[in-house]
Write an enzyme that holds these catalytic residues in place. Structure first.
Site, PDB file in Angstrom:
ATOM      1  N   ARG A  41     -17.076   5.590  -3.097  1.00  0.00           N
ATOM      2  CA  ARG A  41     -16.327   4.482  -2.497  1.00  0.00           C
ATOM      3  C   ARG A  41     -17.229   3.626  -1.609  1.00  0.00           C
ATOM      4  NH1 ARG A  41     -10.333   4.598   0.230  1.00  0.00           N
ATOM      5  NH2 ARG A  41     -10.625   2.937   1.733  1.00  0.00           N
ATOM      6  N   ASP A  78      -4.388   1.915  -8.544  1.00  0.00           N
ATOM      7  CA  ASP A  78      -3.416   1.776  -7.471  1.00  0.00           C
ATOM      8  C   ASP A  78      -2.126   1.229  -8.053  1.00  0.00           C
ATOM      9  OD1 ASP A  78      -2.169   0.083  -5.017  1.00  0.00           O
ATOM     10  OD2 ASP A  78      -3.394   1.750  -4.276  1.00  0.00           O
ATOM     11  N   TYR A 155       6.832  -3.580  -1.554  1.00  0.00           N
ATOM     12  CA  TYR A 155       5.557  -4.127  -1.091  1.00  0.00           C
ATOM     13  C   TYR A 155       5.499  -5.644  -1.259  1.00  0.00           C
ATOM     14  CZ  TYR A 155       3.513   0.556  -0.736  1.00  0.00           C
ATOM     15  OH  TYR A 155       3.229   1.854  -0.364  1.00  0.00           O
TER      16      TYR A 155
END
Length: 354
Positions: A41, A78, A155
């Site tokens: 990452r 995601d 969201y």
């Protein structure tokens, strides 16, 4: 061409077929609890760059499998890739989780929403799926996934995570037709996205309804479940001569298992708040069950972990149709050796139940 999997225990369990042991994987198994993930990452620069780089997404998807004898891999991505592809401008601010630059507040923005073409706007996900599938070399199956229409809407309307969902719930009660419009577009988008993942090589599908449990009984059955049913009925069920099973997971959905079991899905994911034996008694003749160790058990020690794994297996009891998992994603603060202890305990202690 269809290549035979060396280990298809996970797929057989989802189809409630006989297995020699209970298969296991972990939600968020490629994540921050692994030092090697954090290194990759860091190389990527940030989370979104990691998702959007198929080479690095493949690398982190395979990391937990190099460490633990897991029975499935899950695509590293995601749930918010779809609203990002719809133009809402996803970004991650350090320590604060996902946010959207352009949340849905005005009616015209909602009316303008369109279904992204997964092979164009979400090409990077499809590239990752096919690359991961190749790299797995048919060792274990690959799970593809998406967020549920309602969870995505939370969201998209709130603009990020929320503690009370006041904006989306205000819309739900005051302007239900607007929320239904968002949900309809989302359901079509998720169906196209998941089918594209299947075409790219995903061998099982999971729908994450992370926020469905925040709804009232009536609202869940109007604003979350029917849209997941729409997706399940639109999914590709067979490819290359293999069945593609699907799992639906509503966190906090234990109250509604009977309704969830009726939508035509192969399996229900369970959070840690429900007894898996009681869940099996209620719906186990219709669906497989996935779960449901409390992830916080992994903060203890190998002996305790082993005992707690034993309790879940014993509660489910003899027979097939159980995929062992955590009741939610593994915490970033978990010691990798504790995850290893769980996987080992599941494989060993489950044999007598089969």
């Amino acid at each position: 061409m269809h290549n035979k999997l060396k280990n298809d225990t996970f797929l057989r369990a989802l189809l409630r077929q006989p297995t020699e042991y209970t298969p296991v994987w972990m939600m968020r198994q490629a994540g921050r609890y692994l030092p090697e993930y954090n290194q990759t990452r860091a190389r990527a620069g940030d989370f979104l760059s990691l998702c959007k780089n198929p080479d690095l997404a493949t690398e982190v998807t395979l990391q937990p499998l190099a460490r633990f004898p897991l029975d499935a891999a899950i695509l590293f991505s995601d749930i918010l890739t779809i609203p990002d592809a719809m133009g809402l401008g996803l970004y991650f601010s350090t320590g604060e989780g996902p946010k959207f630059e352009r949340p849905l507040r005005d009616e015209w923005e909602i009316r303008d929403l369109t279904v992204p073409d997964p092979n164009v706007h979400l090409r990077y996900v499809m590239d990752a799926v096919s690359q991961i599938r190749k790299s797995l070399n048919n060792e274990v199956p690959l799970i593809g996934f998406a967020g549920s229409p309602f969870t995505l809407a939370c969201y998209m309307v709130e603009g990020g995570s929320s503690s009370d969902f006041s904006l989306v719930k205000t819309m739900l009660y005051q302007r239900p037709e607007l929320l239904h419009h968002i949900l309809d577009v989302n359901a079509r988008a998720v169906t196209a996205y998941l089918n594209a993942q299947i075409e790219a090589g995903a061998q099982a599908i999971m729908i994450f309804d992370s926020w469905g449990g925040a709804l009232s009984h009536a609202a869940y059955h109007e604003f979350s479940l029917p849209y997941m049913e729409q997706i399940v009925s639109g999914l590709i069920r067979e490819r290359d001569g293999a069945t593609i099973p699907n799992i639906v997971f509503t966190k906090g959905g234990g109250l509604w298992l009977e309704s969830i079991a009726a939508i035509g899905s192969n399996a229900i994911g369970l959070d840690w708040t429900i007894d898996i034996g009681q869940a099996r008694a209620r719906v186990g003749d219709k669906v497989a069950l996935q779960g449901n160790l409390d992830p916080n058990v992994l903060f203890s020690n190998p002996d305790t972990i082993r005992a707690e794994v034993g309790k879940v297996l014993q509660s489910y009891g003899k027979g097939n149709g159980h995929v062992f998992n955590l009741g939610h994603g593994i915490s970033q603060f978990t010691k990798p050796e504790n995850a290893a202890a769980m996987v080992e305990a599941v494989h060993e202690l489950s044999k007598p139940y089969h």
